[in-house]
Design a protein around this motif. Structure first.
Motif, PDB file in Angstrom:
ATOM      1  N   UNK A 152     -14.426  17.117  -0.345  1.00  0.00           N
ATOM      2  CA  UNK A 152     -14.023  18.390  -0.050  1.00  0.00           C
ATOM      3  C   UNK A 152     -14.943  19.081   1.092  1.00  0.00           C
ATOM      4  N   UNK A 153     -16.095  18.694   1.128  1.00  0.00           N
ATOM      5  CA  UNK A 153     -17.132  19.183   2.182  1.00  0.00           C
ATOM      6  C   UNK A 153     -16.503  18.737   3.541  1.00  0.00           C
ATOM      7  N   UNK A 154     -16.200  17.405   3.373  1.00  0.00           N
ATOM      8  CA  UNK A 154     -15.899  16.806   4.851  1.00  0.00           C
ATOM      9  C   UNK A 154     -14.507  17.500   5.472  1.00  0.00           C
ATOM     10  N   UNK A 155     -13.496  17.920   4.429  1.00  0.00           N
ATOM     11  CA  UNK A 155     -12.155  18.315   4.768  1.00  0.00           C
ATOM     12  C   UNK A 155     -12.339  19.663   5.195  1.00  0.00           C
ATOM     13  N   UNK A 156     -13.375  20.348   4.636  1.00  0.00           N
ATOM     14  CA  UNK A 156     -13.773  21.810   5.098  1.00  0.00           C
ATOM     15  C   UNK A 156     -14.340  21.730   6.547  1.00  0.00           C
ATOM     16  N   UNK A 157     -15.293  20.972   6.549  1.00  0.00           N
ATOM     17  CA  UNK A 157     -15.850  20.796   8.031  1.00  0.00           C
ATOM     18  C   UNK A 157     -14.808  20.462   8.922  1.00  0.00           C
ATOM     19  N   UNK A 158     -14.076  19.448   8.853  1.00  0.00           N
ATOM     20  CA  UNK A 158     -13.192  18.957   9.806  1.00  0.00           C
ATOM     21  C   UNK A 158     -11.840  20.296  10.210  1.00  0.00           C
ATOM     22  N   UNK A 159     -11.569  20.708   8.987  1.00  0.00           N
ATOM     23  CA  UNK A 159     -10.757  22.002   9.326  1.00  0.00           C
ATOM     24  C   UNK A 159     -11.432  22.896  10.080  1.00  0.00           C
ATOM     25  N   UNK A 214     -18.722  13.028  -8.906  1.00  0.00           N
ATOM     26  CA  UNK A 214     -18.722  14.306  -8.544  1.00  0.00           C
ATOM     27  C   UNK A 214     -19.434  14.328  -7.250  1.00  0.00           C
ATOM     28  N   UNK A 215     -20.433  13.474  -6.650  1.00  0.00           N
ATOM     29  CA  UNK A 215     -20.838  13.525  -5.385  1.00  0.00           C
ATOM     30  C   UNK A 215     -19.642  13.144  -4.259  1.00  0.00           C
ATOM     31  N   UNK A 216     -19.019  11.918  -4.707  1.00  0.00           N
ATOM     32  CA  UNK A 216     -17.865  11.461  -3.775  1.00  0.00           C
ATOM     33  C   UNK A 216     -16.828  12.839  -3.721  1.00  0.00           C
ATOM     34  N   UNK A 217     -16.487  13.408  -4.849  1.00  0.00           N
ATOM     35  CA  UNK A 217     -15.538  14.471  -4.782  1.00  0.00           C
ATOM     36  C   UNK A 217     -16.296  15.695  -3.921  1.00  0.00           C
ATOM     37  N   UNK A 218     -17.370  15.934  -4.122  1.00  0.00           N
ATOM     38  CA  UNK A 218     -17.933  16.996  -3.159  1.00  0.00           C
ATOM     39  C   UNK A 218     -18.058  16.760  -1.853  1.00  0.00           C
ATOM     40  N   UNK A 251     -16.259  26.303  -0.934  1.00  0.00           N
ATOM     41  CA  UNK A 251     -16.626  26.310  -2.279  1.00  0.00           C
ATOM     42  C   UNK A 251     -16.414  25.410  -3.500  1.00  0.00           C
ATOM     43  N   UNK A 252     -15.145  24.901  -3.207  1.00  0.00           N
ATOM     44  CA  UNK A 252     -14.826  23.590  -4.194  1.00  0.00           C
ATOM     45  C   UNK A 252     -15.948  22.322  -3.856  1.00  0.00           C
ATOM     46  N   UNK A 253     -16.266  22.122  -2.744  1.00  0.00           N
ATOM     47  CA  UNK A 253     -17.448  21.326  -2.476  1.00  0.00           C
ATOM     48  C   UNK A 253     -18.588  21.555  -3.102  1.00  0.00           C
ATOM     49  N   UNK A 254     -19.115  22.914  -3.121  1.00  0.00           N
ATOM     50  CA  UNK A 254     -20.323  23.248  -3.680  1.00  0.00           C
ATOM     51  C   UNK A 254     -20.134  23.186  -5.119  1.00  0.00           C
ATOM     52  N   UNK A 255     -18.957  23.478  -5.583  1.00  0.00           N
ATOM     53  CA  UNK A 255     -19.011  23.578  -7.227  1.00  0.00           C
ATOM     54  C   UNK A 255     -19.072  21.852  -7.750  1.00  0.00           C
ATOM     55  N   UNK A 256     -18.310  21.028  -6.794  1.00  0.00           N
ATOM     56  CA  UNK A 256     -18.395  19.685  -7.168  1.00  0.00           C
ATOM     57  C   UNK A 256     -19.763  18.919  -7.072  1.00  0.00           C
ATOM     58  N   UNK A 257     -20.543  19.487  -5.933  1.00  0.00           N
ATOM     59  CA  UNK A 257     -22.022  19.061  -6.085  1.00  0.00           C
ATOM     60  C   UNK A 257     -22.955  19.645  -7.155  1.00  0.00           C
ATOM     61  N   UNK A 258     -22.567  20.960  -7.200  1.00  0.00           N
ATOM     62  CA  UNK A 258     -23.682  21.454  -8.639  1.00  0.00           C
ATOM     63  C   UNK A 258     -23.059  20.547  -9.782  1.00  0.00           C
TER      64      UNK A 258
END
Length: 53
Positions: A40-47, A33-37, A9-16
């Motif tokens: 977070x997206x990579x962190x979610x995917x890895x977990x 913001x793209x880097x932050x997204x 969710x945080x990745x989507x918020x940063x990308x938005x």
């Protein structure tokens, strides 16, 4: 699983935020913001991948 959901969710918020910032003309902030997204997206995917094994 809750951590994966929150990170996703945080990745989507940063990308938005990157899209909104890019449309308003702040390309430097949009890049950040793209880097932050992506982080977070990579962190979610890895977990999610680690938990799936």
């Amino acid at each position: 699983m809750r951590h994966v959901t929150i990170r996703g969710i945080l990745a989507l918020i940063w990308l938005a935020a990157a899209v909104v910032s890019g449309l308003s003309g702040n390309l430097e902030w949009a890049g950040l913001y793209v880097l932050m997204g992506a982080a977070f997206g990579y962190s979610a995917w890895a977990a999610w991948k680690k938990r799936g094994e």
